[in-house]
Design a protein around this motif. Structure first.
Motif, mmCIF file in Angstrom:
data_model
loop_
_atom_site.group_PDB
_atom_site.id
_atom_site.type_symbol
_atom_site.label_atom_id
_atom_site.label_comp_id
_atom_site.label_asym_id
_atom_site.label_seq_id
_atom_site.Cartn_x
_atom_site.Cartn_y
_atom_site.Cartn_z
ATOM 1 N N VAL A 1 0.810 -1.211 0.000
ATOM 2 C CA VAL A 1 0.000 0.000 0.000
ATOM 3 C C VAL A 1 0.848 1.268 0.000
ATOM 4 O O VAL A 1 0.522 2.254 -0.674
ATOM 5 C CB VAL A 1 -0.984 0.000 1.189
ATOM 6 C CG1 VAL A 1 -0.319 0.331 2.503
ATOM 7 C CG2 VAL A 1 -2.135 0.961 0.926
ATOM 8 N N GLU B 1 2.154 1.457 -3.691
ATOM 9 C CA GLU B 1 1.171 1.693 -4.738
ATOM 10 C C GLU B 1 0.334 2.954 -4.518
ATOM 11 O O GLU B 1 -0.008 3.648 -5.465
ATOM 12 C CB GLU B 1 0.251 0.471 -4.864
ATOM 13 C CG GLU B 1 0.952 -0.804 -5.300
ATOM 14 C CD GLU B 1 1.547 -0.685 -6.680
ATOM 15 O OE1 GLU B 1 0.935 -0.055 -7.552
ATOM 16 O OE2 GLU B 1 2.662 -1.231 -6.891
ATOM 17 N N VAL B 2 0.000 3.233 -3.258
ATOM 18 C CA VAL B 2 -0.892 4.356 -2.972
ATOM 19 C C VAL B 2 -0.111 5.615 -2.634
ATOM 20 O O VAL B 2 -0.422 6.709 -3.119
ATOM 21 C CB VAL B 2 -1.856 4.000 -1.822
ATOM 22 C CG1 VAL B 2 -2.744 5.200 -1.475
ATOM 23 C CG2 VAL B 2 -2.716 2.794 -2.203
ATOM 24 N N TYR B 3 0.931 5.479 -1.801
ATOM 25 C CA TYR B 3 1.671 6.655 -1.335
ATOM 26 C C TYR B 3 3.006 6.851 -2.056
ATOM 27 O O TYR B 3 3.723 7.806 -1.764
ATOM 28 C CB TYR B 3 1.906 6.547 0.174
ATOM 29 C CG TYR B 3 0.616 6.553 0.953
ATOM 30 C CD1 TYR B 3 -0.120 7.718 1.126
ATOM 31 C CD2 TYR B 3 0.118 5.370 1.492
ATOM 32 C CE1 TYR B 3 -1.314 7.716 1.823
ATOM 33 C CE2 TYR B 3 -1.076 5.363 2.201
ATOM 34 C CZ TYR B 3 -1.791 6.534 2.364
ATOM 35 O OH TYR B 3 -2.975 6.526 3.052
ATOM 36 N N VAL C 1 -5.060 -3.377 -2.931
ATOM 37 C CA VAL C 1 -5.091 -1.917 -3.083
ATOM 38 C C VAL C 1 -6.528 -1.446 -3.257
ATOM 39 O O VAL C 1 -6.928 -0.411 -2.705
ATOM 40 C CB VAL C 1 -4.203 -1.475 -4.263
ATOM 41 C CG1 VAL C 1 -4.462 -0.012 -4.607
ATOM 42 C CG2 VAL C 1 -2.737 -1.680 -3.919
ATOM 43 N N GLU C 2 -7.332 -2.183 -4.000
ATOM 44 C CA GLU C 2 -8.736 -1.810 -4.170
ATOM 45 C C GLU C 2 -9.472 -1.848 -2.835
ATOM 46 O O GLU C 2 -10.251 -0.938 -2.512
ATOM 47 C CB GLU C 2 -9.403 -2.758 -5.175
ATOM 48 C CG GLU C 2 -8.909 -2.564 -6.611
ATOM 49 C CD GLU C 2 -9.515 -3.577 -7.560
ATOM 50 O OE1 GLU C 2 -10.258 -4.467 -7.085
ATOM 51 O OE2 GLU C 2 -9.249 -3.495 -8.777
ATOM 52 N N ARG D 1 -8.325 1.176 -0.704
ATOM 53 C CA ARG D 1 -8.882 2.468 -1.130
ATOM 54 C C ARG D 1 -10.323 2.624 -0.653
ATOM 55 O O ARG D 1 -10.743 3.720 -0.260
ATOM 56 C CB ARG D 1 -8.797 2.598 -2.650
ATOM 57 C CG ARG D 1 -7.379 2.772 -3.185
ATOM 58 C CD ARG D 1 -7.388 3.051 -4.676
ATOM 59 N NE ARG D 1 -6.059 3.147 -5.238
ATOM 60 C CZ ARG D 1 -5.287 4.238 -5.179
ATOM 61 N NH1 ARG D 1 -5.743 5.325 -4.579
ATOM 62 N NH2 ARG D 1 -4.096 4.240 -5.726
ATOM 63 N N LEU E 1 -9.686 4.946 2.517
ATOM 64 C CA LEU E 1 -9.712 6.244 1.854
ATOM 65 C C LEU E 1 -11.106 6.633 1.377
ATOM 66 O O LEU E 1 -11.295 7.730 0.861
ATOM 67 C CB LEU E 1 -8.734 6.235 0.665
ATOM 68 C CG LEU E 1 -7.274 5.896 1.001
ATOM 69 C CD1 LEU E 1 -6.413 5.984 -0.248
ATOM 70 C CD2 LEU E 1 -6.725 6.818 2.103
ATOM 71 N N GLN F 1 -12.729 5.580 -1.138
ATOM 72 C CA GLN F 1 -12.813 5.672 -2.588
ATOM 73 C C GLN F 1 -13.506 4.437 -3.163
ATOM 74 O O GLN F 1 -13.296 3.326 -2.681
ATOM 75 C CB GLN F 1 -11.406 5.795 -3.195
ATOM 76 C CG GLN F 1 -10.643 7.015 -2.703
ATOM 77 C CD GLN F 1 -9.217 7.044 -3.233
ATOM 78 O OE1 GLN F 1 -8.781 6.143 -3.951
ATOM 79 N NE2 GLN F 1 -8.477 8.069 -2.855
ATOM 80 N N GLN F 2 -14.309 4.643 -4.172
ATOM 81 C CA GLN F 2 -14.992 3.527 -4.837
ATOM 82 C C GLN F 2 -14.304 3.193 -6.146
ATOM 83 O O GLN F 2 -13.759 4.064 -6.794
ATOM 84 C CB GLN F 2 -16.448 3.884 -5.087
ATOM 85 C CG GLN F 2 -17.244 4.099 -3.800
ATOM 86 C CD GLN F 2 -17.388 2.837 -2.975
ATOM 87 O OE1 GLN F 2 -17.470 1.736 -3.527
ATOM 88 N NE2 GLN F 2 -17.416 2.985 -1.660
#
Length: 235
Positions: free
Chosen positions: A184, A187-189, A224-225, A228, A232, A234-235
């Motif tokens: 995470v 991939e995200v940060y 990751v999905e 999120r 977060l 997020q959809q």
């Protein structure tokens, strides 16, 4: 990988009947995405119990009603059906497998390693909570101390790359979370948690080579999905 570890679709509320419960089969009810369930899955594999403990994957977002009603009233994973009873909690289950099944031991005999291992395991929930809390603030700044702690802990014993030198229950306990944090943050940060931590990078590499661990690894894209959505919004 044993035949029993081929990833069958998780059981859902709409499309599953319970297995023949309490028929003498030992079953590990788990989820492919849950780090707590992954712990027990790894321990089961390490002890060579693939043909003795059947995996029963559950869809955590759409659990079958029979799971809570007939198997585990806590309605979470992991849990183990064995000898006519059902037990839960990942740390307890790792110790239960060690005490009740044959196979290689995950617990070192060296007193210094056993003591340090207990200290590390006692801290794992706090460390994870600190990292989770960092998702709501200055993420990189707030998580640094947690991963510095891991890097320092990996330097205690020099007879191998793992927390107690050789692969042990401590790696089973921490590994699923380190795996997810590594994914995470990358991939995200867009941040590598191994930077400036010389022991953490080889640890992750060597962990991925452990035969008991490899078939349990989470799918990075799927995780990751999930992250999120859960953290977060997020959809």
């Amino acid at each position: 990988m044993a035949t029993s570890d081929v990833r069958i679709p998780p059981l859902t509320s709409a499309a599953s009947d319970p297995p023949p419960l309490f028929d003498g089969t030992t079953r590990l009810y788990m989820s492919y995405t849950c780090p707590y369930a992954q712990r027990v899955w790894i321990a089961r594999n390490y002890k060579g119990l693939q043909d003795k403990i059947e995996l029963v994957p559950i869809d955590l977002l759409n659990k079958p009603a029979w799971y809570k009603e007939k198997v585990y009233p806590e309605n979470k994973v992991p849990c183990l059906e064995h000898n006519g009873k059902v037990l839960g909690e990942s740390l307890d289950l790792i110790k239960y497998l060690e005490a009740n099944f044959q196979g290689p031991s995950l617990f070192p005999t060296d007193p210094a390693k056993r003591e340090f291992g207990e200290q590390l395991v006692a801290y794992v929930d706090e460390l994870c909570m600190n990292v989770y809390a960092s998702f709501k603030g200055d993420t990189v700044q707030q998580y640094s101390a947690s991963f510095d702690y891991l890097d320092n802990a990996l330097g205690r014993f020099d007879d191998g790359p793992f927390f107690l030198g050789q692969f042990s229950w401590v790696d089973v306990v921490y590994g699923p979370f380190i795996e997810r944090f590594h994914i995470v943050f990358s991939e995200v940060y867009k941040n590598d948690i191994t930077n400036g931590r010389p022991k953490l990078a080889p640890y992750i590499q060597e962990l991925s080579k452990i035969d008991a661990y490899k078939p349990t690894k989470v799918d990075p894209k799927e995780f990751v999905e999930i992250f999120r959505i859960r953290f977060l919004g997020q959809q």
